[in-house]
Structure formats: C-alpha cells, structure tokens
Design an enzyme around this catalytic site. Sequence first.
Site, PDB file in Angstrom:
ATOM      1  N   ASP A  71       0.815  -1.211   0.000  1.00  0.00           N
ATOM      2  CA  ASP A  71       0.000   0.000   0.000  1.00  0.00           C
ATOM      3  C   ASP A  71       0.850   1.263   0.000  1.00  0.00           C
ATOM      4  OD1 ASP A  71       0.771  -0.701   2.668  1.00  0.00           O
ATOM      5  OD2 ASP A  71      -0.704   0.707   3.456  1.00  0.00           O
ATOM      6  N   GLU A 125      -0.127  -1.027   5.677  1.00  0.00           N
ATOM      7  CA  GLU A 125       0.953  -0.609   6.570  1.00  0.00           C
ATOM      8  C   GLU A 125       0.883   0.873   6.882  1.00  0.00           C
ATOM      9  OE1 GLU A 125       4.930   0.969   7.722  1.00  0.00           O
ATOM     10  OE2 GLU A 125       3.742   1.461   5.941  1.00  0.00           O
TER      11      GLU A 125
END
EC number: 3.5.1.18
Length: 354
Positions: A71, A125
């Site tokens: 991400d 994350e």
Amino acid sequence: MLDLRGDPIELTAALIDIPSESRKEARIADEVEAALRAQASGFEIIRNGNAVLARTKLNRSSRVLLAGHLDTVPVAGNLPSRRENDQLHGCGAADMKSGDAVFLHLAATLAEPTHDLTLVFYDCEEIDSAANGLGRIQRELPDWLSADVAILGEPTAGCIEAGCQGTLRVVLSVTGTRAHSARSWLGDNAIHKLGAVLDRLAVYRARSVDIDGCTYREGLSAVRVAGGVAGNVIPDAASVTINYRFAPDRSVAAALQHVHDVFDGLDVQIEQTDAAAGALPGLSEPAAKALVEAAGGQVRAKYGWTDVSRFAALGIPAVNYGPGDPNLAHCRDERVPVGNITAAVDLLRRYLGG
C-alpha cells in the site's frame, strides 16, 4: 502481467502505476500473485486478504524473510510514474514499491539461493496499526513468519538500518481553579503550571546507546500543548503531550518508568496513550552477520518505528534495507534514484546466493 525477470527499474515503474492506497490493494495483490505463480518457480504461494505470501522449501540451514508492504499513502497528483534522468518519480517510488520490485525480481531470478526464502507482500501498513496486514498474518499464519533473519524493504537510501527505536506517548495533565481573568488572584492558572514540565524538558539530556555497533539516540519531546477556556477565563486544566523515542534496550514499561522519573516531584497526572516496543538489531546472529558482511559492514541504527519491531517480538533479528530516501516518503515529489534499485538487487543477490 508484471515482468519479474526483466529490468527491476521498469518493474518498479509498473508497480507505481498500479494505484494501491491503503485498503485498496486488491488489484496490486492480484498482479503480484499472478506474476509470482507464473514466473517464480519453486515457491509455495498463498493469499491472505490483500497480502501475498511465498516461500521455498529447499531444506537450507537458514531462512531469510523478505517483507514489503503493497500500500501507499493517498496519491497526490504523482501518478503515473515518470523517469527524469536517474530519478524515478511517483507515489510509492521510495515507500516502498522499489523495495517490493527488488524482492519480486530476486524471487524470479535466483536459481539456487543459499538460504530458504519467504516473501511477504502485505497490506495496510500506512494506516492504523490495528489494520496492518503483517499483524494479521502474525495472528492467522504465524508459521509463515518463521525465519533466521528478516529484511524489511523500507527506504534506507541503500544503507542497512538495524532494529528500530521504540515510541511512547503520554499526556501530562495539570489542574487549577477557574476564575475571571479580571480577578486572576481568585484562580489558579493551570497553563502556568505547565512551565515546570517544560522546564524539565528544556534541560533534559537524551542518552545515546551503542548496540551491536549501532548508535541509537533517544529523544523526549513535547509535541502538543492544550489548554484555555476563553479569552477572559483563568484556565483550570491544561496538558502537554510528550513523545519519547527510546533505544531498543529499553522495554515499554522501562520507558514509561523513565518518564515518571523525569517528572518526579511535579504535581501532574501522567497517562500513557500509545506505545510500541523497539527492536534490537541482533546483528551478532549468523544470518544477520552475513548480511552486514555482504554490505561491506555499512550499517547504522534505524530512527523511527517500523515493522521490524514485529519480528523482534518474535525473536527474529530484523533490519530495514531498501532503495530510496526515507525523507522523500509520502511527499508529492516522491522519487527513487534508479541506481539504488540496481544496487539493492546486487547486494541481496550476493547475500542470498544463486
């Protein structure tokens, strides 16, 4: 399909061009999974939500885990990727699609690695820790995180950064007596009482700690002050939020005790609001020591908190190593020197063999 065996710089650009804001990683996870299944032979591959995991079973004497998040933070007008001279620009270029590209390229091109390999490409994350895909994998698939050393591909400008600091946030609150500011002597100003707290911080001397040849510098800092009722009211409450970044030789409990010691004797209430343990570098472990040797002994302490702490909690030595300048992460002009990408491939190929 992503070309894992081709130029890792072009692979980085291809990954950047797949938008993958946190919680929206399905497409990039699909692409990574399909490419691994088609191009990385000898790996067991599974899917967990929007995370993709792969591992070899070669019966080597040690296992190295390569972990990277898929991400990014929200796009800031910095897609698609673009190449300018020796810089590759785009959202996630440094944090951390270049690191992901290095790991994917190695998975597809290492013929005979000297270690067994586990690859973990995970989601979420960049947002709240409770949503972190690595934490979910730790809960649901703990055997997949077993390794002798873990390498997290966060941007480090091509230097190995060992372990990480712990972090603790506390709120120090003081109370007073409310009164009209025209009759201030009838009140007890809570904001004024914060002066004693700030005085302690002003003279505080943070320690530096050497662990495995890495120097961790601590910091105790006021990061927020709150107080005040109205322009004509003596405030009866005020607070200061303090962030303590501590060396990994201290536990969270020891860090909290240290904060209490620093402000001992003051009439304040101390409330812990957030904490995460640090991670010891563990560079004396054989698998980690070999990595440092492959890097020519170039290693330094990691400032800030990263997911290496999750591995440290499992007793696994872990380091941060990846292309890109961490100071450019999340910036509108995020970019990575392409030489960092090829250098990371070369170093890890030497270390992993094959």
